[in-house]
Scaffold this active site. Structure first.
Site, mmCIF file in Angstrom:
data_model
loop_
_atom_site.group_PDB
_atom_site.id
_atom_site.type_symbol
_atom_site.label_atom_id
_atom_site.label_comp_id
_atom_site.label_asym_id
_atom_site.label_seq_id
_atom_site.Cartn_x
_atom_site.Cartn_y
_atom_site.Cartn_z
ATOM 1 N N THR A 146 0.849 -1.204 0.000
ATOM 2 C CA THR A 146 0.000 0.000 0.000
ATOM 3 C C THR A 146 0.876 1.243 0.000
ATOM 4 O O THR A 146 0.672 2.171 -0.799
ATOM 5 C CB THR A 146 -0.941 -0.013 1.228
ATOM 6 O OG1 THR A 146 -1.745 -1.185 1.148
ATOM 7 C CG2 THR A 146 -1.824 1.217 1.278
ATOM 8 N N SER A 159 5.340 -7.035 -1.828
ATOM 9 C CA SER A 159 4.986 -7.057 -0.407
ATOM 10 C C SER A 159 5.320 -8.432 0.170
ATOM 11 O O SER A 159 4.878 -9.448 -0.360
ATOM 12 C CB SER A 159 3.484 -6.779 -0.262
ATOM 13 O OG SER A 159 3.112 -6.842 1.088
ATOM 14 N N ALA A 160 6.112 -8.457 1.260
ATOM 15 C CA ALA A 160 6.644 -9.734 1.773
ATOM 16 C C ALA A 160 5.570 -10.699 2.258
ATOM 17 O O ALA A 160 5.704 -11.912 2.109
ATOM 18 C CB ALA A 160 7.629 -9.444 2.905
ATOM 19 N N HIS A 161 4.477 -10.162 2.859
ATOM 20 C CA HIS A 161 3.520 -11.093 3.470
ATOM 21 C C HIS A 161 2.690 -11.847 2.435
ATOM 22 O O HIS A 161 1.920 -12.737 2.778
ATOM 23 C CB HIS A 161 2.647 -10.388 4.516
ATOM 24 C CG HIS A 161 1.587 -9.478 3.979
ATOM 25 N ND1 HIS A 161 0.282 -9.878 3.845
ATOM 26 C CD2 HIS A 161 1.629 -8.187 3.560
ATOM 27 C CE1 HIS A 161 -0.431 -8.858 3.375
ATOM 28 N NE2 HIS A 161 0.364 -7.821 3.193
ATOM 29 N N THR A 180 13.755 4.793 10.154
ATOM 30 C CA THR A 180 14.647 3.673 10.473
ATOM 31 C C THR A 180 14.193 2.406 9.763
ATOM 32 O O THR A 180 13.021 2.018 9.871
ATOM 33 C CB THR A 180 14.671 3.450 12.006
ATOM 34 O OG1 THR A 180 15.126 4.659 12.603
ATOM 35 C CG2 THR A 180 15.571 2.293 12.396
ATOM 36 N N CYS A 202 -8.551 -5.491 1.420
ATOM 37 C CA CYS A 202 -8.600 -4.049 1.638
ATOM 38 C C CYS A 202 -9.970 -3.477 1.313
ATOM 39 O O CYS A 202 -10.273 -2.361 1.664
ATOM 40 C CB CYS A 202 -7.538 -3.362 0.818
ATOM 41 S SG CYS A 202 -5.958 -4.141 1.052
HETATM 42 N N1 PMP Z 1 -1.587 -4.638 -4.252
HETATM 43 C C1 PMP Z 1 -2.090 -5.860 -4.428
HETATM 44 C C2 PMP Z 1 -2.221 -6.405 -5.816
HETATM 45 C C3 PMP Z 1 -2.494 -6.623 -3.330
HETATM 46 O O1 PMP Z 1 -3.012 -7.835 -3.502
HETATM 47 C C4 PMP Z 1 -2.352 -6.062 -2.028
HETATM 48 C C5 PMP Z 1 -2.794 -6.844 -0.799
HETATM 49 N N2 PMP Z 1 -4.185 -7.052 -0.718
HETATM 50 C C6 PMP Z 1 -1.808 -4.790 -1.896
HETATM 51 C C7 PMP Z 1 -1.435 -4.100 -3.033
HETATM 52 C C8 PMP Z 1 -1.617 -4.152 -0.537
HETATM 53 O O2 PMP Z 1 -0.578 -4.838 0.131
HETATM 54 P P1 PMP Z 1 -0.135 -4.551 1.624
HETATM 55 O O3 PMP Z 1 -1.034 -5.387 2.464
HETATM 56 O O4 PMP Z 1 1.285 -5.031 1.681
HETATM 57 O O5 PMP Z 1 -0.253 -3.116 1.888
#
Ligand code: PMP
Length: 386
Positions: free
Chosen positions: A72, A193-195, A231, A319
């Protein structure tokens, strides 16, 4: 009853090897990488080593990798940072994640104009020959869609723009699942995004071409050349590098395993819960993502019943969940009303077993059939609006 987690596009569990790699940087080597003493220098080495490994894995240079708190933030940084202050024209696809779509709306409210590239019925971005105009200030198109798994022709779109405006690509739903080369995509910036690939939550990265002019979102520190001050979270960066290494090293094995699970899941549901409608590409998308509609069932009622039956999935992007509006991605695909309102996203991971996938299909089919029976009992047919 086993809980079956089929929401891996929302987030993935951390791999034990990733946790082990991160632990020393939480507990022992806990210095600030900006400190000039030995403990700080040790943290800095770990941070820069993580940056180098991440760069190498996605075919970029370490100087092009900027750590952020996740996708995000990376998307916001790219869009606000690259669009500039003077209003101009923006181009995106019609199926971007809210972390791209909403910054774009913010810019529109400040006077920018916006064109959306449409998608086909299976979510493929349509390449419109005239999409780039001399007044275009920024193009942003995602690599893999988070709801359907459809892949967009980024290299072809970027070639058309050919450096005349910045091109941002959100690769959060693609990285670690399909091969990604920052160099070959030839975009100005790219988000991961790592997760999303079994790394820790709270870290992502924006890859930015060295010569790109990017205005920071945050001010007040010199870290990361002032482009993203603050940081740096060393343990998370180490975790992201380790998770990406594992994902890239095992990509082909994981892809084949997930394909097999996908075929099993789809085959069983088509046999036990017909009619089911696949929203998205059948063959050439990211196989982990399966967006399915069960005409005759209301998605929110189905989701709740599946949750009670130990199945975790979603009605769309995490989201946007909580929103009662149907998925903007499926709306852009122009799917019929009963398909739109009965769609759920199941997202797989290589950590699942065939037995769990088989069990999940049976539980889903049982609930779908029950809800349809109840509906028929209420005198409503399977087609018609929900
Ligand atoms: N872009 C895409 C294509 C995603 O699937 C997501 C996660 N739903 C995000 C952005 C946002 O990622 P983050 O949770 O790391 O902010």
């Amino acid at each position: 009853m086993d809980l079956i987690y089929l929401d891996n596009n929302a987030t993935t569990p951390l791999l034990p090897a990733v946790w082990e790699a991160m632990q020393p940087y939480f507990l022992d080597c806990a210095g600030n990488p900006a400190s000039s003493h030995g403990v700080g220098r040790q943290a800095r080495r770990a941070l820069e080593d993580a940056r180098e490994r991440i760069a190498q894995l996605l075919d970029a240079r370490p100087e092009e990798v900027f750590f952020t708190s996740g996708a995000t933030e990376a998307n916001n940084l790219a869009i606000f940072g690259l669009a500039g202050d003077t209003a101009g024209h923006l181009v995106t696809s019609a199926v971007e994640h809210p972390s791209v779509a909403e910054p774009i709306l913010q810019l529109v409210s400040r006077g920018f104009t916006h064109r959306q590239l449409p998608v086909t019925g299976t979510g493929a971005v349509v390449f419109e020959a005239d999409f780039f105009q001399p007044e275009t200030r920024l193009v942003a198109v995602m690599l893999a869609n988070h709801e359907t798994g459809a892949l967009a022709p980024i290299a072809k779109l970027a070639q058309e723009v050919s450096g005349r405006a910045p091109f941002h690509c959100d690769a959060a739903a693609a990285a670690g699942k399909v091969a990604v080369s920052f160099r070959e995509l030839n975009v100005t910036s790219l988000t991961i995004s790592a997760h999303k690939f079994h790394g820790p939550k709270g870290i992502g990265a924006l890859f930015i071409k060295e010569r790109a002019k990017l205005r920071p979102l945050l001010w007040g520190g010199h870290q990361q050349h002032g482009k993203r001050p603050g940081t740096e979270p060393v343990p998370l960066a180490v975790g992201m590098a380790t998770a990406l290494e594992l994902a890239v090293r095992n990509m082909e094995t994981n892809r084949c395993g997930v394909l097999e699970l996908r075929e099993l899941f789809l085959g069983r549901l088509r046999a036990l819960a017909a009619p089911v409608v696949l929203n998205g590409p059948d063959q050439d998308g990211v196989p982990h993502t399966i967006n399915l509609s069960f005409p005759g069932c209301a998605a929110d009622v189905l989701l709740m019943n599946l949750d009670l039956a130990g199945i975790a999935c979603s009605t769309g992007s995490a989201c946007s969940s909580g929103s009662l509006l149907p998925s903007p991605v499926l709306r852009a695909m122009n799917v019929p009303k009963d398909v739109l309102h009965s769609a759920l996203r199941f997202s797989l991971s290589p950590l699942l077993s065939t037995s769990l996938v088989e069990q999940s299909a049976q539980r889903i089919a049982r609930i779908v059939n029950r809800l349809r029976q109840e509906r028929l009992g209420n005198g409503q047919g399977l087609s018609g609006s929900i």
